[in-house]
Structures are given as C-alpha cells and as structure tokens.
Design a protein around this motif. Structure first.
Motif, PDB file in Angstrom:
ATOM      1  N   GLY A 107      14.883  26.938 -70.379  1.00 59.42           N
ATOM      2  CA  GLY A 107      14.811  25.490 -70.610  1.00 59.42           C
ATOM      3  C   GLY A 107      13.379  25.035 -70.843  1.00 59.42           C
ATOM      4  N   ALA A 108      13.247  23.867 -71.482  1.00 60.93           N
ATOM      5  CA  ALA A 108      11.933  23.312 -71.808  1.00 60.93           C
ATOM      6  C   ALA A 108      11.849  21.861 -71.372  1.00 60.93           C
ATOM      7  N   LEU A 109      10.719  21.502 -70.783  1.00 59.01           N
ATOM      8  CA  LEU A 109      10.401  20.116 -70.463  1.00 59.01           C
ATOM      9  C   LEU A 109       9.392  19.630 -71.492  1.00 59.01           C
ATOM     10  N   VAL A 110       9.768  18.621 -72.257  1.00 56.31           N
ATOM     11  CA  VAL A 110       8.889  18.024 -73.264  1.00 56.31           C
ATOM     12  C   VAL A 110       8.256  16.777 -72.657  1.00 56.31           C
ATOM     13  N   VAL A 111       6.944  16.771 -72.518  1.00 61.10           N
ATOM     14  CA  VAL A 111       6.230  15.659 -71.888  1.00 61.10           C
ATOM     15  C   VAL A 111       5.462  14.880 -72.951  1.00 61.10           C
ATOM     16  N   LEU A 112       5.813  13.599 -73.107  1.00 58.29           N
ATOM     17  CA  LEU A 112       5.103  12.753 -74.064  1.00 58.29           C
ATOM     18  C   LEU A 112       3.818  12.238 -73.421  1.00 58.29           C
ATOM     19  N   SER A 113       2.731  12.914 -73.737  1.00 58.84           N
ATOM     20  CA  SER A 113       1.409  12.485 -73.316  1.00 58.84           C
ATOM     21  C   SER A 113       0.875  11.540 -74.392  1.00 58.84           C
ATOM     22  N   SER A 114      -0.409  11.519 -74.633  1.00 59.28           N
ATOM     23  CA  SER A 114      -0.993  10.641 -75.648  1.00 59.28           C
ATOM     24  C   SER A 114      -2.440  11.042 -75.890  1.00 59.28           C
ATOM     25  N   VAL A 115      -2.905  10.793 -77.102  1.00 54.66           N
ATOM     26  CA  VAL A 115      -4.332  11.006 -77.359  1.00 54.66           C
ATOM     27  C   VAL A 115      -5.170  10.021 -76.549  1.00 54.66           C
ATOM     28  N   ALA A 116      -4.530   8.947 -76.044  1.00 52.81           N
ATOM     29  CA  ALA A 116      -5.266   7.986 -75.213  1.00 52.81           C
ATOM     30  C   ALA A 116      -5.804   8.627 -73.949  1.00 52.81           C
TER      31      ALA A 116
END
Length: 250
Positions: free
Chosen positions: A136-145
């Motif tokens: 399984g994979a956890l996709v984490v939406l980070s940011s260039v901020a």
C-alpha cells in the motif's frame, strides 16, 4: 488488495471534498480502482458522478482532522468497507490568509493543527495499517510553500514544512515493509481553496497534480513535484541570501 497485474483496487481519500484529492482519486479510478472511500467532516456527501460512470463504488465516512482520537477508528472503518487499502490520499487542509492569522493567533494555531498535527495522527494510523498489510501507498499532499517558507504565508508554509519532514521520516520508517509514502509538492493550483490567492508562476491544475501522482506511484518515486519544473526552481531558491528571499517572499 492489488490485482494480479498490480493495479490499485481500493482508494481512501482523507479530505473527501478536496479538489486535488478528488482528481487523484478519479485518475486512479480511470486506471482501474473500483472501491473509493471519501472521508470528510460530516461525511463527503454525494460522490462525483464520474466515479459511478467509470464503474467504481464509493463510500462516505465522517472524518474530522482536528479530532485526532478518532483517526485510527476512521482507518479501521475504511478497511471494514473495502478491505486492504491500496492507496490512501492525504489531502485535507486549510489555506487561510496570513493577515488574519497574525490578527487572531488562536485561528492560526487551529489552522496549524489541521495542516500538521492532524496529518501526524492519521498518518501514523495509516502507516500501521499498511505495515500490517505488507503493501500500500500513502500519498501526502505537501506543498512548495514548505520547501522554503515565505513571509507572506509563514503560518501555512511552516505547517507544510513540518508535514513534509514528517512524511519523509514516515517513509523511512516503512522501508522494507512493502508499504511506502509518496510526497507530493504542488505549486500554485487553482481551486476553491486558493481562489483568494494571486496566481504564482508555473501553476498546475488538479488534473496535472493527479497525473504526477499516478506517474509517481507507477514509478516507485518517493517525491514528485507538480509541475516538475518547480524542483530545479526551488533548488535555486534555497540558495538565495535571506535578505533577498525576504523581499521576494512578500
């Protein structure tokens, strides 16, 4: 569980009304996912009709980013609905405005809790489940901020910086378990959440972020940028002298 060809069958979207998160889920459905759990405060409501049209079954769960004590139960509930979690998309958060946060420190603290500590709580719960599954994979939406924090949005940016570091450490903790973390660093994305923010150079659409996520999952990447040009751009920005960065970061 993934099928015999390794395709994703189940998706859990934490932040079930996120435009970027829904675009990622739709992309995975178009590629073969057949069970989608949309988790949002009060439930996600009606799922986009495109999911049904593409042959996917959707489920809704109540998920409160600030109620850390319920996060493990949310993950368990998703498993009860669809079985093993092939991809979990961590897409919840708030943007807000820096001026408002400086005028109201309590609001700033609440936003930081949603944008960082909520992800820590649910991320650890998801990782425990993926480790138990062995895939399984956890996709984490980070940011260039969060790559280099600007004075114009330092409350939001600092929380994203913390989240990015947490996600990288979590990825290392899962090494060898069969599970993984994919960190996603979008730039400016035109959504309802960002409608009050002036567009920045090299913008992306939710669909373009979803495409980057899909490629990252297929290619076993650990980090993806959306658009990809932001990676060298921010490599250079990290090197700018602080006085210059301070002026650019307004």
């Amino acid at each position: 569980m993934r099928d015999s060809l390794g395709s994703v069958r189940t998706v859990l979207l934490l932040g079930g009304r996120s435009e970027i998160g829904l675009a990622v889920a739709e992309r995975l459905v178009r590629e073969g996912a057949r069970e989608v759990v949309l988790a949002a405060r009060g439930g996600a409501g009606d799922a986009p009709s495109v999911f049904k049209a593409l042959g996917a079954t959707t489920h809704s769960l109540d998920f409160d980013a600030e109620a850390s004590g319920t996060h493990a139960a949310t993950v368990t509930a998703a498993v009860e609905l669809v079985g093993d979690l092939d991809v979990v998309v961590d897409a919840f958060g708030v943007l807000g405005e820096q001026a408002e946060y400086e005028a109201d420190p309590l609001a700033a603290a609440r936003a930081a809790a949603v944008n960082y500590t909520g992800h820590v709580s649910v991320g650890l719960a998801v990782a425990a489940r993926l480790r138990e599954q062995g895939h399984g994979a956890l996709v984490v939406l980070s940011s260039v901020a969060g790559v280099r924090v600007r004075r114009a949005n330092f409350v939001y940016g600092s929380a994203k910086a913390g989240l990015d570091g947490f996600a990288q450490g979590l990825a290392d903790s899962l090494h060898g378990s069969g599970a993984r973390v994919l960190v996603v660093r979008p730039g400016y994305v035109a959504t309802q959440m960002s409608r009050h923010v002036d567009p920045a150079p090299f913008p992306a659409t939710p669909g373009q972020v979803a495409e980057a996520v899909s490629k990252g999952l297929r290619g076993r990447a650990t980090t993806v940028w959306a658009p990809r040009v932001l990676q060298p751009v921010f490599a250079g920005m990290r090197m700018l002298p602080r006085p210059l960065w301070r002026r650019l970061g307004r």
